[in-house]
Scaffold this motif. Structure first.
Motif, mmCIF file in Angstrom:
data_model
loop_
_atom_site.group_PDB
_atom_site.id
_atom_site.type_symbol
_atom_site.label_atom_id
_atom_site.label_comp_id
_atom_site.label_asym_id
_atom_site.label_seq_id
_atom_site.Cartn_x
_atom_site.Cartn_y
_atom_site.Cartn_z
ATOM 1 N N LEU A 433 -12.562 -6.941 6.331
ATOM 2 C CA LEU A 433 -12.193 -7.659 4.924
ATOM 3 C C LEU A 433 -10.743 -8.059 5.122
ATOM 4 N N THR A 434 -9.819 -7.118 5.390
ATOM 5 C CA THR A 434 -8.456 -7.821 5.362
ATOM 6 C C THR A 434 -8.141 -8.673 6.379
ATOM 7 N N CYS A 435 -8.642 -8.855 7.439
ATOM 8 C CA CYS A 435 -8.387 -9.951 8.440
ATOM 9 C C CYS A 435 -8.933 -11.312 7.850
ATOM 10 N N GLY A 436 -10.004 -11.103 7.122
ATOM 11 C CA GLY A 436 -10.629 -12.317 6.518
ATOM 12 C C GLY A 436 -9.837 -13.042 5.311
ATOM 13 N N ILE A 437 -9.090 -11.936 4.617
ATOM 14 C CA ILE A 437 -8.256 -12.366 3.389
ATOM 15 C C ILE A 437 -7.176 -13.129 3.989
ATOM 16 N N VAL A 438 -6.501 -12.199 5.087
ATOM 17 C CA VAL A 438 -5.154 -12.878 5.576
ATOM 18 C C VAL A 438 -5.428 -14.313 6.237
ATOM 19 N N LYS A 439 -6.603 -14.516 6.852
ATOM 20 C CA LYS A 439 -6.866 -15.845 7.325
ATOM 21 C C LYS A 439 -7.213 -16.766 6.509
ATOM 22 N N ALA A 440 -7.941 -16.623 5.061
ATOM 23 C CA ALA A 440 -8.460 -17.574 4.250
ATOM 24 C C ALA A 440 -7.162 -17.988 3.450
ATOM 25 N N ALA A 441 -6.288 -16.963 3.031
ATOM 26 C CA ALA A 441 -5.496 -17.007 1.972
ATOM 27 C C ALA A 441 -3.833 -17.769 2.513
ATOM 28 N N VAL A 442 -3.981 -19.029 2.408
ATOM 29 C CA VAL A 442 -2.992 -19.823 3.194
ATOM 30 C C VAL A 442 -1.808 -19.847 2.473
ATOM 31 N N SER A 443 -1.759 -19.389 1.060
ATOM 32 C CA SER A 443 -0.475 -19.192 0.302
ATOM 33 C C SER A 443 -0.173 -18.050 0.114
ATOM 34 N N LEU A 444 -0.704 -17.194 0.783
ATOM 35 C CA LEU A 444 -0.459 -15.451 0.510
ATOM 36 C C LEU A 444 1.077 -15.266 0.747
ATOM 37 N N GLU A 445 1.733 -14.729 -0.253
ATOM 38 C CA GLU A 445 2.985 -14.318 -0.346
ATOM 39 C C GLU A 445 3.359 -12.715 0.264
ATOM 40 N N ARG A 446 2.584 -11.898 -0.285
ATOM 41 C CA ARG A 446 2.850 -10.531 -0.197
ATOM 42 C C ARG A 446 1.197 -9.699 0.152
ATOM 43 N N LEU A 447 1.377 -8.877 0.805
ATOM 44 C CA LEU A 447 0.203 -8.160 1.316
ATOM 45 C C LEU A 447 0.852 -6.617 1.514
ATOM 46 N N VAL A 448 0.299 -5.628 0.481
ATOM 47 C CA VAL A 448 0.701 -4.210 0.688
ATOM 48 C C VAL A 448 -0.527 -3.423 0.965
ATOM 49 N N LEU A 449 -0.296 -2.883 2.197
ATOM 50 C CA LEU A 449 -1.539 -1.884 2.707
ATOM 51 C C LEU A 449 -0.756 -0.445 2.468
ATOM 52 N N ASP A 450 -1.457 0.181 1.445
ATOM 53 C CA ASP A 450 -1.015 1.601 0.948
ATOM 54 C C ASP A 450 -1.872 2.628 1.702
ATOM 55 N N THR A 451 -1.502 3.437 2.655
ATOM 56 C CA THR A 451 -2.447 4.286 3.557
ATOM 57 C C THR A 451 -2.757 5.533 2.511
ATOM 58 N N LEU A 452 -1.962 5.598 1.591
ATOM 59 C CA LEU A 452 -2.233 6.877 0.505
ATOM 60 C C LEU A 452 -2.438 6.608 -0.891
ATOM 61 N N ARG A 453 -2.267 7.482 -1.491
ATOM 62 C CA ARG A 453 -2.824 7.185 -2.930
ATOM 63 C C ARG A 453 -2.120 6.613 -3.919
ATOM 64 N N GLY A 454 -0.738 6.130 -3.562
ATOM 65 C CA GLY A 454 0.227 5.666 -4.358
ATOM 66 C C GLY A 454 0.633 6.569 -5.300
ATOM 67 N N GLY A 455 1.298 6.036 -6.206
ATOM 68 C CA GLY A 455 1.925 6.972 -7.477
ATOM 69 C C GLY A 455 3.436 6.733 -7.522
ATOM 70 N N ASP A 456 3.947 6.720 -8.712
ATOM 71 C CA ASP A 456 5.475 6.208 -8.959
ATOM 72 C C ASP A 456 6.247 7.524 -8.311
ATOM 73 N N ASP A 457 5.643 8.838 -8.517
ATOM 74 C CA ASP A 457 6.494 9.843 -7.998
ATOM 75 C C ASP A 457 5.979 10.202 -6.579
ATOM 76 N N ARG A 458 5.628 9.441 -5.473
ATOM 77 C CA ARG A 458 5.161 9.689 -4.414
ATOM 78 C C ARG A 458 6.206 10.352 -3.579
ATOM 79 N N CYS A 459 7.525 10.107 -3.722
ATOM 80 C CA CYS A 459 8.809 10.503 -2.901
ATOM 81 C C CYS A 459 9.706 11.209 -4.248
ATOM 82 N N CYS A 460 10.047 12.608 -3.890
ATOM 83 C CA CYS A 460 10.759 13.204 -4.885
ATOM 84 C C CYS A 460 12.356 12.904 -4.605
ATOM 85 N N GLY A 461 12.555 12.489 -3.284
ATOM 86 C CA GLY A 461 14.196 12.547 -3.020
ATOM 87 C C GLY A 461 14.639 13.698 -2.413
#
Length: 632
Positions: A433-461
């Motif tokens: 699916l991701t490869c298909g989106i990359v190929k079809a979206a000729v104006s794509l500016e930003r692609l983020v692939l987050d391998t985890l759950r995300g979250g604003d507090d992902r990293c405590c510093g």
């Protein structure tokens, strides 16, 4: 905090709760010497400077420009409640301005940050007694505290008066909100009513609420018939939100609500049917298997739905029911049927969020068929896909016996600019699916692939001594395989104009106890052919639970339609406070520092010079703070 600072903080709180004093008449700055009030703060100036600080031994006198009483009240009304209460400790005039502060937010956090709960009801009682009939916005949160239950009636009788515009109450599950509080004058002025954790039984005899535009009920005991009576008396209502109102099974929204544009019904577990005859509804949020009937669907622009198999349902049914949708949020914890490829289209859809998340998702579900939404949405600009799992059971592309990837039919998408996949994994169908989106979206500016759950507090510093949010070994292992899949199958297909961001676990987890304390921070960004480290990935989406995340996405959609951000809205108030500070008016030590801190959090003001100035003020007034309690 030092003992002196604790005593000073307690003294400020006591002063803010003290009985009102008679307003002293400010005098015109005609005499050559300033006219002092009892607080060592003077109104008037001896020269043309906007403010002046005069020392008399160990005592300090602050000379302020003369301003009419109503202007001082207006300035104080634009300050946060805590800052206005602090400023009230500086002079009689400021104290009386505090008595007219129109925005009261009373809860444990603002009133008892360091003291016991025993003082909570006493402080509420004192503040409301000294603000008789002056509050335009009242936010009262007693958080189901049993000790406050006997006082709620008295507090509301004092505070809910003609002229009040917004009423937000979080009360007690046993409390019954009395319709008698909504007198003729209150019904004329109130614009927003939010009730949480109480009972409310309005009847037809209540009378019209002529200005009510927002009605939010959460955990309120109210029946469908009672709510319908209330709606028939709210002819200018624009927003209706119901959360956890479990006594309603059938909801009818009458056609007389010509202004109703937003409807939200979340977690009302007994709700079975909604019949909405409002002709101008443009935004709707629903959770659960509710059957709904809409009188007019062509006006629908924003939709959020939470229910099993909602993704397949939306693709099959909604293009014909709501053809003019512009923003759609679909949340499901179970999708048993693959999405069909259909000729129907969402011609106006610009923003799509799909959340298919659970502990272990069925390995028979084929992510590749989600491309059906890409075919059906030629105007789509942003796509957010959440496929977080605790244990990925799909066939992994890394271990697949057939590494051949399926190809999309001939498709070129000109509008899609931003794609984010949260919980990206090595499932073969998801990589396809991701490869298909990359190929079809000729104006794509930003692609983020987050391998985890995300979250604003992902990293405590590094500096706060905390560890990063832990994840399981299974998620850690799958994150590593997902990163390999990106580099092996996706990276080379990404256009040079597209910024690819791969979010992986941060590199500090070994110092925090190995894989069991695996950090969620860090990201890698491929731009112009190279990889660079990123400490934080912008616009990180949080995993806040299915209902909460859907509501966040709904809020983002509504913000897009209004064209205003929360920062812009908060800037309207903080801009006034900044002007006050620029006038050179000394609010005295902690008060000004408090304002600057609030501004710095909003990134509106709070530069280094301002903080240094506030620190100097704080030091200069330290000497006479010990004597302030004798002034009052």
């Amino acid at each position: 905090m030092s003992s002196v600072a604790v005593q000073r903080e307690q003294r400020w709180q006591n002063l803010a709760l003290a009985p009102a004093l008679p307003m002293s008449k400010p005098q015109l700055p005609l005499p050559p010497s300033p006219v002092s009030d009892k607080s060592n703060c003077t109104v008037g100036s001896t020269n043309n400077s906007p403010s002046e600080q005069v020392g008399h031994g160990d005592s300090l006198i602050y000379s302020l420009p003369y301003l009419p009483e109503d202007i001082w009240r207006h300035i104080h009304s634009l300050m946060p409640m805590s800052a206005a209460a602090r400023a009230a400790c500086l002079s009689h005039s400021f104290l009386n301005s505090w008595r007219f502060h129109p925005n009261l937010s009373l809860n444990f956090k603002t009133l008892c940050p360091r003291t016991s709960r025993g003082n909570f009801k006493c402080k509420i009682d004192s503040i409301l007694r000294n603000h008789l009939g002056t509050a335009k916005i009242l936010k009262l949160n007693v958080a189901d505290e049993d000790s406050t239950y006997p006082y709620i009636d008295r507090w509301l009788e004092v505070a809910v008066t003609p002229g009040i515009e917004e009423l937000t109450l979080t009360l007690h599950k046993k409390y019954i909100f009395a319709c008698s509080l909504l007198s003729d004058g209150v019904r004329d002025s109130i614009r927003c009513l939010q009730l949480t954790f109480c009972a409310f039984h309005p009847m037809a005899e209540l009378g019209p609420l002529r200005s009510l535009t927002k009605l939010h009920l959460c955990g309120v005991h109210i029946t469908g018939d009672e709510l319908e009576s209330l709606l028939l008396n709210s002819l200018v209502l624009e927003q209706l939100r119901l959360n956890v109102c479990n006594k309603i099974s059938f909801l009818k929204i009458p056609c007389v609500l010509q202004h109703l544009s937003c409807l939200s019904v979340m977690a009302c577990r007994r709700m079975q049917v909604i019949v909405c005859e409002a002709p101008n509804l443009s935004s709707i949020s629903l959770s659960g298997g509710i059957k709904f009937s809409l009188g007019e669907t062509l006006t629908m622009k924003v939709l959020s739905m939470i229910r099993p198999n909602v993704v397949c349902y939306a693709r099959a049914q909604l293009p014909s029911i709501m053809p003019n949708l512009e923003s759609m949020v679909l949340s499901s914890d179970s999708e048993a049927v693959n999405i069909p490829m259909l000729p129907t289209k969402f011609l106006c859809l610009k923003h799509l969020t799909i959340q298919i998340a659970r502990g272990t998702f069925s390995p028979s579900y084929d992510y590749f068929f989600l491309v059906s939404f890409l075919h059906a949405s030629p105007s789509l600009e942003t796509l957010y896909l959440d496929v977080c799992q605790d244990d990925m059971a799909h066939e992994s592309i890394i271990e697949s016996s057939s590494p051949h990837l399926r190809q999309l039919p001939e498709l070129s998408h000109d509008c899609l600019k931003s794609v984010k996949i949260l919980g990206f994994n090595s499932a073969k169908s998801l990589v396809e699916l991701t490869c298909g989106i990359v190929k079809a979206a000729v104006s794509l500016e930003r692609l983020v692939l987050d391998t985890l759950r995300g979250g604003d507090d992902r990293c405590c510093g590094e500096s706060n001594g905390k560890i990063c949010w832990p994840v399981s070994n299974a998620v850690l292992k799958e994150s590593a395989r997902a990163a390999i899949a990106v580099r092996r199958y996706i990276e080379d297909k990404v256009s040079p104009i597209t910024t690819l961001t791969l979010v992986e676990p941060c590199t500090r987890f070994k110092r925090h106890g190995g894989e069991e304390a695996m950090g969620l921070g860090g990201g890698r960004n491929r731009k112009e052919g190279g990889w660079v480290r990123e400490g934080d990935v912008e616009e990180t989406w949080g995993w806040m639970g299915m209902v909460q995340s859907a509501m966040v996405a709904q809020a983002k959609a509504e913000t897009r339609s209004s064209g205003r951000t929360s920062l812009e809205q908060s800037g309207e108030t903080t801009g006034w406070v900044t002007k006050v500070l620029e006038l050179g008016i000394d609010w005295g030590g902690r008060s000004q520092a408090f304002i600057l801190q609030e501004l710095s959090v909003l990134d509106v003001a709070g530069n280094a010079e301002a903080w240094q100035h506030a620190a100097r003020l704080d030091a200069s007034v330290e000497k006479h703070h010990a004597n302030m309690h004798t002034i009052w």
